[in-house]
Design an enzyme around this catalytic site. Structure first.
Site, short mmCIF file in Angstrom:
data_model
loop_
_atom_site.label_atom_id
_atom_site.label_comp_id
_atom_site.label_asym_id
_atom_site.label_seq_id
_atom_site.Cartn_x
_atom_site.Cartn_y
_atom_site.Cartn_z
N SER A 93 40.40 24.89 6.08
CA SER A 93 40.10 24.89 7.79
C SER A 93 39.79 23.98 8.76
O SER A 93 40.55 22.86 8.77
CB SER A 93 39.62 26.74 8.16
OG SER A 93 39.28 26.83 9.10
N GLU A 123 48.49 34.56 10.65
CA GLU A 123 47.77 33.67 11.54
C GLU A 123 47.58 32.72 12.35
O GLU A 123 48.45 31.68 12.89
CB GLU A 123 46.51 32.68 10.38
CG GLU A 123 46.98 31.41 9.70
CD GLU A 123 46.61 30.17 9.02
OE1 GLU A 123 45.39 30.36 9.88
OE2 GLU A 123 46.50 30.17 7.64
N HIS A 163 44.06 34.32 8.15
CA HIS A 163 43.72 32.90 7.66
C HIS A 163 42.45 33.23 6.60
O HIS A 163 41.82 33.68 5.97
CB HIS A 163 42.83 32.14 9.37
CG HIS A 163 42.20 30.92 8.79
ND1 HIS A 163 42.39 29.90 8.80
CD2 HIS A 163 40.45 30.68 9.46
CE1 HIS A 163 42.41 28.63 8.75
NE2 HIS A 163 41.00 28.92 9.01
#
Length: 330
Positions: A162, A259, A289
């Site tokens: 991320s 996502e 995600h």
């Protein structure tokens, strides 16, 4: 007139986990005034327990940084070195997270890998370039101290999930542009790459799943302030802004089909190929995600972890068989 957005379906296990999640278990959206509460309820793993479970020895170190020492946790396997190392940058939207986050996933790379996790500074208290400069300082220190630490400076792979994946990509660009340490690879797991936050997938997944474009806007504004999304964002802040992606180490990029970051990740891999680079791209069907953290036992999650580990194994095989550098000097 009401506009209906058609979205890709979630994997059944992902959909069940999202439906069963209690308030606060997943982050769909995030406003600036909610950052403190998100930090307060975060429960990072105990790193000592992660190290024991992964069969590694934990040591703590201080890398000289631009504004003081940067704390680095090193989890090293109990084998004769030098060993390859993942320079790990945790997730958390640049606003939350600790050196302990995501390390358990990183230790699944293989039993022979060390993991060095960087405790970079967080926004908004420490805006750009604090996080990426901390990461760069950790990289320089790690390579300089590799012999002492039992690590192989020729087999350093930067890795992140991320926001950590976005930082990893930015770090690879910064090392390239500064002529810094040579990275063997970059492992980018659902990376946060583009501060413009205006992709089709971002609009498509707004308000559903995990980490939508409102949360993303909050994170980028915390890191870049009013410059977020503007014309002057440097690639060391937002990797998608780089003019060229040539001259980078081999990249592994993965993302879920359902996502916010899907389209920017696909575009990043395509640009690496267009600029003559080496990238492996996986778009996991039905993944939100961070899906493999949400539902670690789902088949799609196991497949994703296996694919990352196999890429790292192939990368080591290539490094081992690569011809030695030669010199034209007499």
């Amino acid at each position: 007139m009401t506009t209906t957005t058609t979205r890709p379906p979630f994997d059944p296990a992902v959909a069940a986990a999202l439906a069963a999640a209690r308030a606060g278990d997943v982050v769909t959206t995030l406003a600036p005034d909610e950052i403190a509460a998100l930090r307060a309820r975060a429960l990072p793993p105990v790193l000592e327990e992660v190290a024991v479970a992964a069969g590694r020895t934990l040591t703590w170190h201080a890398a000289p940084g631009p504004d003081g020492d940067v704390r680095v946790a090193l989890l090293r396997p109990d084998v004769v070195g030098p060993v390859p190392v993942l320079l790990h940058l945790h997730g958390g939207g640049l606003v939350v997270g600790t050196v302990s986050d995501d390390v358990a996933a990183a230790t699944q790379a293989g039993p022979g890998w060390a993991v060095a996790s960087v405790d970079y500074r967080l926004a908004p208290e420490h805006p750009y370039p604090a996080a990426v400069e901390d990461a760069y300082a950790a990289l320089v220190w790690l390579v300089e101290q590799a012999d002492t630490l039992g690590l192989d400076p020729a087999r350093v792979v930067v890795a992140g999930i991320s926001a950590g994946g976005g930082l990893a990509a930015a770090l690879a660009l910064l090392a390239r542009d500064r002529g810094g340490p040579c990275l063997a690879g970059q492992l980018l797991v659902c990376p946060m790459l583009d501060d413009r936050n205006d992709s089709a997938s971002g609009h498509q997944m707004a308000g559903v799943g995990t980490w939508d474009r409102t949360a993303n806007a909050t994170a980028w504004a915390a890191y870049l302030g009013d410059a977020a999304g503007g014309p002057e964002t440097p690639p060391s802040a937002s990797a998608a802004r780089a003019v060229t992606l040539g001259g980078l180490p081999p990249a592994y990029v993965d993302v879920g089909s359902a996502e916010t970051f899907r389209d920017e990740c696909v575009a990043y891999a395509a640009r690496i190929w267009a600029d003559g680079g080496d990238a492996e791209l996986h778009v996991w069907p039905g993944g939100c995600h961070g899906f493999d953290g949400l539902v670690p036992d789902a088949p799609v999650s196991r497949d994703a972890r296996h694919a990352r580990a196999r890429w790292l194994a192939r990368l080591l095989d290539r490094l081992a068989t690569a011809p030695a550098a030669t010199s034209d000097a007499p």
